[in-house]
Every structure is written in structure tokens, then in C-alpha cells.
Design a protein around this motif. Structure first.
Motif, short mmCIF file in Angstrom:
data_model
loop_
_atom_site.label_atom_id
_atom_site.label_comp_id
_atom_site.label_asym_id
_atom_site.label_seq_id
_atom_site.Cartn_x
_atom_site.Cartn_y
_atom_site.Cartn_z
N THR A 152 12.48 -20.43 43.58
CA THR A 152 12.74 -19.25 42.65
C THR A 152 14.12 -18.91 42.69
OG1 THR A 152 12.23 -17.65 44.55
CG2 THR A 152 10.47 -18.33 43.24
N PRO A 153 14.82 -18.29 41.65
CA PRO A 153 16.15 -17.68 41.60
C PRO A 153 16.18 -16.94 42.95
CG PRO A 153 15.04 -17.57 39.52
CD PRO A 153 14.06 -17.94 40.47
N ARG A 154 15.47 -16.20 43.41
CA ARG A 154 15.93 -15.36 44.77
C ARG A 154 15.99 -16.23 45.85
NH1 ARG A 154 12.84 -9.98 46.67
NH2 ARG A 154 14.08 -9.69 48.68
N GLU A 155 15.21 -17.34 46.00
CA GLU A 155 15.32 -18.13 47.16
C GLU A 155 16.59 -19.18 46.98
OE1 GLU A 155 10.49 -19.01 48.00
OE2 GLU A 155 11.41 -20.33 46.58
N TYR A 188 23.99 -17.49 49.25
CA TYR A 188 24.53 -16.73 50.06
C TYR A 188 24.70 -16.97 51.45
CZ TYR A 188 24.90 -12.37 52.69
OH TYR A 188 25.61 -11.15 53.46
N LEU A 189 23.82 -17.61 51.97
CA LEU A 189 24.01 -18.26 53.33
C LEU A 189 25.03 -19.55 53.41
CD1 LEU A 189 20.31 -18.18 54.74
CD2 LEU A 189 22.13 -16.37 55.35
N GLU A 190 25.20 -20.08 52.62
CA GLU A 190 26.07 -21.11 52.32
C GLU A 190 27.46 -20.52 52.66
OE1 GLU A 190 25.38 -23.25 48.78
OE2 GLU A 190 23.83 -24.29 49.62
N VAL A 191 27.77 -19.37 51.88
CA VAL A 191 29.10 -18.84 51.93
C VAL A 191 29.39 -17.78 52.94
CG1 VAL A 191 30.30 -16.76 50.66
CG2 VAL A 191 29.12 -18.55 49.25
N ARG A 232 20.15 -12.67 38.75
CA ARG A 232 20.42 -13.75 39.75
C ARG A 232 21.19 -15.05 39.18
NH1 ARG A 232 14.99 -11.61 41.39
NH2 ARG A 232 15.42 -10.36 43.21
N GLY A 233 20.58 -15.39 37.96
CA GLY A 233 20.79 -16.56 37.39
C GLY A 233 22.64 -16.48 37.05
N HIS A 234 22.86 -15.52 36.68
CA HIS A 234 24.44 -15.30 36.43
C HIS A 234 25.08 -15.38 37.65
CE1 HIS A 234 24.03 -14.45 32.13
NE2 HIS A 234 23.46 -13.15 32.44
N MET A 235 24.40 -14.90 38.69
CA MET A 235 25.20 -15.05 40.06
C MET A 235 25.53 -16.54 40.56
SD MET A 235 23.53 -11.80 42.17
CE MET A 235 24.16 -10.09 42.07
N LEU A 236 24.11 -17.35 40.25
CA LEU A 236 24.17 -18.70 40.59
C LEU A 236 25.33 -19.37 39.75
CD1 LEU A 236 20.44 -19.01 41.20
CD2 LEU A 236 22.01 -19.34 42.77
N ALA A 237 25.24 -18.96 38.78
CA ALA A 237 26.22 -19.80 37.77
C ALA A 237 27.68 -19.38 37.68
CB ALA A 237 25.76 -19.44 36.45
N GLY A 238 27.93 -18.47 38.89
CA GLY A 238 29.23 -18.14 39.00
C GLY A 238 29.82 -17.13 37.95
N ARG A 239 29.24 -16.40 37.17
CA ARG A 239 29.33 -15.29 35.98
C ARG A 239 29.36 -13.87 36.62
NH1 ARG A 239 26.49 -19.16 32.81
NH2 ARG A 239 24.75 -18.17 33.36
N MET A 295 18.48 -14.85 34.40
CA MET A 295 18.47 -16.11 33.56
C MET A 295 18.53 -17.31 34.54
SD MET A 295 21.26 -17.37 30.72
CE MET A 295 22.56 -17.96 32.14
N THR A 296 17.44 -18.00 34.47
CA THR A 296 17.81 -19.15 35.36
C THR A 296 18.70 -20.33 34.55
OG1 THR A 296 15.73 -20.32 34.28
CG2 THR A 296 15.33 -18.82 36.16
N GLU A 297 19.01 -21.19 35.75
CA GLU A 297 19.74 -22.19 35.07
C GLU A 297 19.30 -23.53 34.74
OE1 GLU A 297 21.96 -21.70 38.91
OE2 GLU A 297 23.56 -22.82 38.01
N THR A 298 19.33 -23.85 32.98
CA THR A 298 18.43 -25.08 32.83
C THR A 298 19.33 -26.26 33.69
OG1 THR A 298 20.09 -25.20 30.99
CG2 THR A 298 17.93 -23.79 30.68
#
Length: 205
Positions: free
Chosen positions: A11-14, A20-23, A59-66, A1-4
Motif C-alpha cells: 500500500t502507499p502507507r507501506e 522513510y527507513l531507507e532515508v 503519500r503518493g506526492h511524498m513518494l514521487a518527491g513532490r 495519489m498512487t504512482e502509476t
């Protein structure tokens, strides 16, 4: 799920790779590192295919902190995650229930929140099974071993078996780690300080 509504590009993968690299910082993964994570972790897309889940939704859930960020990015960019990543969601009763279920494994709400944030970082790669029960027990063991090492009577032959019993239990919970971990964490990991060093410096006899 991409973040609206997100202003991030790619892309979500990019976007996940950038997060990941920021962390974790930019540390090259060697062939030995790749082989290690192949043994211990699962490729995100393979895991999603087995479960019939869209990897971009995860990936969307990961990016959203879920959901947690990947534990590793292989040298080819493959996102590597805990093999039971989605099983933990099932055990919690669904993604919406995961935060409260996870935090509830600690009596201290502040500690539960701290451990949940650690879980979401993806850096909790120190367990064969990433679960609140094993995370809590690992924390207890590291604390008890550290306290025992600070006790002047630690090398008393009568006390060494109890210390080594703690070390053996921690050893059973933790994987080997790899050189990449010692780079991104900036030094020794708990296996180095609480298992290998104890057995070397405080042998049973």
C-alpha cells in the motif's frame, strides 16, 4: 495519489514507511520520542482529515518527491508531519509552483536547490515552523555562531552579548529535538552545539 507504473509492492502507507527507513535508518522510537513528536508534529491522517484530503494522495506526492517525507514514524507506524505541511503548498500557489517558489527564497540557485532537497527529505525537523524563511535564517544563525566560536576573541566580555543574541534567536526557532534525532543524525544536533554548548562554555557572566 498512487504512482502509476511503479513496480513497488504494498500500500502507499507501506511503501512510504520503507522509503522513510531507507532515508533515516532503523532506530527504535521510545515512549519519550513518541511523546515529543506528538507535541511538535501532526499525524498525517488527522491533518488530511481536517483538510478533506485523501491521505494516500498525499503519500503518493511524498513518494514521487513532490512533498516532504514524514519527519518521523511513531513506534506504532503513524506518519508524523509538520502541522503546516499543506499550508506551505497553499502559500506557494499550489503543488506545481512549490519547487520554484521554495528555491526562490535563496539568492544562490545551488543553495536553494540544496535546501529544497533537504526539505523533501523530511529530515528538516529542526524548526518550529518549517518554511523557507525560517530555514534560511536558521542556516545564517548556525553559520554566524560557528564563525564566532572560531574567533579567538569570542570570550571578550564586550563580544559575548552579540554571540548570545544569535544563540537566543536560534533557540526561539528550534524545538528541543529528541533522542531519536541524535541516533539517526549520528551525533549532536544544532541545539546541542550552537545553543546548549555555547551557553555552558561561554556564559555571559
Amino acid at each position: 495519489m498512487t504512482e502509476t507504473g511503479s513496480t513497488e509492492t504494498g500500500t502507499p502507507r507501506e511503501r512510504l514507511a520503507r522509503r522513510y527507513l531507507e532515508v533515516n535508518g532503523e532506530h527504535p522510537m521510545t515512549e519519550a520520542d513518541d511523546a515529543y513528536v506528538d507535541r511538535q508534529f501532526a499525524a498525517l491522517e488527522v491533518l488530511c482529515a481536517r483538510r478533506g484530503v485523501d491521505p494516500d494522495e498525499v503519500r503518493g506526492h511524498m513518494l514521487a518527491g513532490r512533498l516532504p517525507l514524514p519527519g518521523y514514524l511513531r513506534s506504532d507506524g503513524t506518519e508524523m508531519v509538520a502541522p503546516d505541511l499543506l499550508e506551505l503548498v497553499d502559500e506557494a500557489g499550489g503543488l506545481a509552483k512549490l519547487p520554484d517558489w521554495f528555491r526562490g527564497h535563496w539568492a544562490d540557485p545551488a543553495e536553494g536547490e540544496e535546501e529544497y532537497e533537504s526539505y523533501l527529505s523530511g529530515q528538516n525537523v529542526c524548526l518550529h515552523r518549517l518554511h523557507p524563511v525560517t530555514m534560511r535564517r536558521k542556516g545564517e544563525l548556525v553559520r554566524d555562531i560557528t564563525e564566532a566560536l572560531g574567533d579567538p576573541s569570542r570570550d571578550n566580555p564586550a563580544r559575548l552579548p552579540a554571540l548570545h543574541a544569535l544563540v537566543d534567536e536560534l533557540d526561539a526557532l528550534e524545538p528541543e529535538f529528541t533522542a531519536y534525532d541524535r541516533l539517526r543524525f549520528g551525533g549532536p544536533v544544532s541545539r546541542d552545539t550552537c545553543i546548549d554548548a555555547v551557553r555552558r562554555d561561554h556564559p555571559l557572566g
